[in-house]
Design an enzyme around this catalytic site. Structure first.
Site, PDB file in Angstrom:
ATOM      1  N   ARG A   1      15.525 -11.634   0.012  1.00 52.51           N
ATOM      2  CA  ARG A   1      16.200 -12.459  -1.013  1.00 52.51           C
ATOM      3  C   ARG A   1      17.106 -11.594  -1.894  1.00 52.51           C
ATOM      4  NH1 ARG A   1      14.462 -13.550  -6.281  1.00 52.51           N
ATOM      5  NH2 ARG A   1      15.135 -15.550  -7.177  1.00 52.51           N
ATOM      6  N   ALA A   2      16.590 -10.422  -2.292  1.00 49.25           N
ATOM      7  CA  ALA A   2      17.400  -9.545  -3.151  1.00 49.25           C
ATOM      8  C   ALA A   2      18.635  -9.057  -2.399  1.00 49.25           C
ATOM      9  CB  ALA A   2      16.559  -8.360  -3.628  1.00 49.25           C
ATOM     10  N   VAL A   3      18.444  -8.666  -1.129  1.00 49.49           N
ATOM     11  CA  VAL A   3      19.586  -8.195  -0.330  1.00 49.49           C
ATOM     12  C   VAL A   3      20.634  -9.310  -0.235  1.00 49.49           C
ATOM     13  CG1 VAL A   3      20.316  -7.544   2.021  1.00 49.49           C
ATOM     14  CG2 VAL A   3      18.262  -6.506   1.018  1.00 49.49           C
TER      15      VAL A   3
ATOM     16  N   ASP B   1       0.634   0.072   4.394  1.00 48.89           N
ATOM     17  CA  ASP B   1      -0.048   1.375   4.484  1.00 48.89           C
ATOM     18  C   ASP B   1       0.359   2.366   3.390  1.00 48.89           C
ATOM     19  OD1 ASP B   1      -1.057   0.271   6.784  1.00 48.89           O
ATOM     20  OD2 ASP B   1       0.198   1.429   8.156  1.00 48.89           O
TER      21      ASP B   1
ATOM     22  N   GLY C   1     -15.420   0.426  -6.781  1.00 51.65           N
ATOM     23  CA  GLY C   1     -16.671   1.147  -7.036  1.00 51.65           C
ATOM     24  C   GLY C   1     -17.459   1.440  -5.764  1.00 51.65           C
TER      25      GLY C   1
ATOM     26  N   GLU D   1     -19.461   3.243  -2.819  1.00 48.60           N
ATOM     27  CA  GLU D   1     -20.413   4.347  -2.882  1.00 48.60           C
ATOM     28  C   GLU D   1     -19.992   5.507  -1.972  1.00 48.60           C
ATOM     29  OE1 GLU D   1     -21.372   1.186  -3.285  1.00 48.60           O
ATOM     30  OE2 GLU D   1     -22.382   1.409  -5.229  1.00 48.60           O
TER      31      GLU D   1
ATOM     32  N   LYS E   1     -30.191  -0.270  -4.705  1.00 46.59           N
ATOM     33  CA  LYS E   1     -30.710  -0.992  -3.537  1.00 46.59           C
ATOM     34  C   LYS E   1     -29.608  -1.502  -2.609  1.00 46.59           C
ATOM     35  CE  LYS E   1     -35.255  -2.274  -5.060  1.00 46.59           C
ATOM     36  NZ  LYS E   1     -35.357  -1.744  -6.415  1.00 46.59           N
TER      37      LYS E   1
ATOM     38  N   ILE F   1      -6.070  -9.945   7.387  1.00 46.02           N
ATOM     39  CA  ILE F   1      -6.138 -10.717   6.123  1.00 46.02           C
ATOM     40  C   ILE F   1      -5.352  -9.967   5.040  1.00 46.02           C
ATOM     41  CG2 ILE F   1      -7.733 -11.327   4.239  1.00 46.02           C
ATOM     42  CD1 ILE F   1      -9.787 -11.987   6.458  1.00 46.02           C
TER      43      ILE F   1
HETATM   44  O1  F6P Z   1       1.357  -0.690   9.593  1.00 42.38           O
HETATM   45  C1  F6P Z   1       0.699  -1.785   9.069  1.00 42.38           C
HETATM   46  C2  F6P Z   1      -0.554  -2.088   9.844  1.00 42.38           C
HETATM   47  O2  F6P Z   1      -1.118  -3.245   9.283  1.00 42.38           O
HETATM   48  C3  F6P Z   1      -1.576  -0.951   9.941  1.00 42.38           C
HETATM   49  O3  F6P Z   1      -2.371  -0.847   8.790  1.00 42.38           O
HETATM   50  C4  F6P Z   1      -2.333  -1.362  11.158  1.00 42.38           C
HETATM   51  O4  F6P Z   1      -2.942  -0.251  11.766  1.00 42.38           O
HETATM   52  C5  F6P Z   1      -1.273  -1.941  12.035  1.00 42.38           C
HETATM   53  O5  F6P Z   1      -0.230  -2.365  11.183  1.00 42.38           O
HETATM   54  C6  F6P Z   1      -1.701  -3.112  12.869  1.00 42.38           C
HETATM   55  O6  F6P Z   1      -0.638  -3.456  13.678  1.00 42.38           O
HETATM   56  P1  F6P Z   1      -0.540  -4.804  14.514  1.00 42.38           P
HETATM   57  O7  F6P Z   1      -0.414  -5.939  13.557  1.00 42.38           O
HETATM   58  O8  F6P Z   1       0.664  -4.623  15.343  1.00 42.38           O
HETATM   59  O9  F6P Z   1      -1.821  -4.886  15.273  1.00 42.38           O
END
Ligand code: F6P
Length: 326
Positions: free
Chosen positions: A25-27, A132, A190, A192, A219, A257
């Site tokens: 959208r910005a582009v 990532d 948080g 562990e 626990k 997700i």
């Molecule tokens: O690069 C983004 C990413 O979600 C990575 O975290 C993950 O390893 C990879 O893409 C999964 O790729 P695809 O959706 O092609 O399986």
């Protein structure tokens, strides 16, 4: 203003990331503001090779800001790794009268654009987008903040059930071979223990850690692991912990997700600023560069100076993660 630029294209490539639409959208809107024609390339580099183009105008941008994914669709194109396919792509761009393009994606996508530039001199500017956050030369990439918040919400929910049942959970987050998501989510949630590629820990160490926590009366625990190069490794970890210590661990692999849903405000703003700056740089005649955000300032880097470089997780954050999870 570089009068040579009359027509800009925009492409999304690689894994989709929440906020890509805000960047598109910005582009588009900034290009239209400068009276440029804007073309959307559909389906990443495969679509480019086939000449799948659409005209983008103000109405095509209506209500896209709040949606995850990418209206232009995306893909990981093996074809584009071949020089002959890049020649076809170049011919498509030329044939459509496109002067330059904005590539919204990650390292692999930038490598393809960089090769196209080296072989045919076709101008482009890269806008870093991947959940990532593993792109050198920018503090944050588009989609990272949203992914971290999604994973954090999941961990908060798992915490409720883990503590109700006194259970051990291993939650796997994405990130490919980098641990940015794991560390941020681990600290914010948080955890562990946090397993991530940049600071590998032995399983024995993790088991000792769980035992010490149990001796203190804890626990339930949540261990966060980055997927690393082998998605599903949380199952291997759970099996190793069961074999060596006899603890049963529930596994939750968050997977894709983390890539969906409405982008956070931070991602929308980052995407808007990076996308807008990319257009300004193209108009100024720059090319073969990536836009980034460092210390809250917009920056540009020559692609050759960032490609293939490993972005480091700040040391103080790694240390803090260790102290807080101990
Ligand atoms: O690069 C983004 C990413 O979600 C990575 O975290 C993950 O390893 C990879 O893409 C999964 O790729 P695809 O959706 O092609 O399986």
């Amino acid at each position: 203003m570089n009068s040579k630029i009359k027509h800009i294209a925009v492409i999304t490539s690689g894994g989709d990331a929440p906020g890509m639409n805000a960047a598109i959208r910005a582009v588009t809107r900034v290009s239209l503001h400068h009276d440029l024609k804007v073309t959307g390339i559909i389906g990443g580099y495969s679509g480019l090779i086939q000449g799948q183009f659409i005209n983008l105008d103000m109405s095509s941008m209506a209500n896209i800001l709040k949606h995850g994914g990418t209206i232009l669709k995306t893909g990981r194109s093996a074809e584009f790794m071949q020089a002959s396919s890049r020649t076809e792509a170049f011919q498509q761009l030329q044939g459509a009268g496109i002067d330059a393009f904005v590539c919204i994606g990650g390292d692999g996508s930038f490598t393809g654009a960089h090769q196209l530039f080296q072989e045919h001199g076709f101008p482009f500017v890269g806008v870093p987008a991947t959940i990532d956050n593993d792109i050198y030369g920018t503090d944050y990439t588009i989609g990272f903040d949203t992914a971290v918040n999604i994973a954090l919400d999941a961990i908060d929910r798992i915490r409720d059930t883990a503590s109700s049942h006194d259970r051990l959970f291993i939650v796997e987050v994405m990130g490919h071979d980098s641990g940015f998501i794991a560390v941020d989510v681990g600290v914010a949630g948080g955890a562990e223990e946090i397993f991530f590629p940049e600071n590998p820990i032995a399983i024995e160490q993790a088991i000792e850690h769980i035992k010490r926590s149990m001796a203190r009366g804890k626990k339930s625990s949540i261990l966060v692991t980055a997927e690393g190069k082998k998605p599903g490794r949380a199952y291997d970890l759970a099996e190793a912990i069961r074999k060596r210590a006899g603890f049963e661990a529930k596994v939750c692999v968050l997977g894709h997700i983390q890539r969906g849903g409405a982008p956070t405000a931070r991602d929308r703003i980052l995407a808007s600023r990076l996308g807008a700056h990319a257009v300004e740089k193209i108009i100024q005649g720059e090319s073969d560069i990536m836009i980034g955000m460092q210390a809250e300032k917009l920056v540009t880097h020559k692609l050759a100076s960032v490609l293939g470089k490993k972005k480091q997780i700040p040391n103080d954050l790694i240390k803090l993660a260790q102290i807080l999870s101990a």
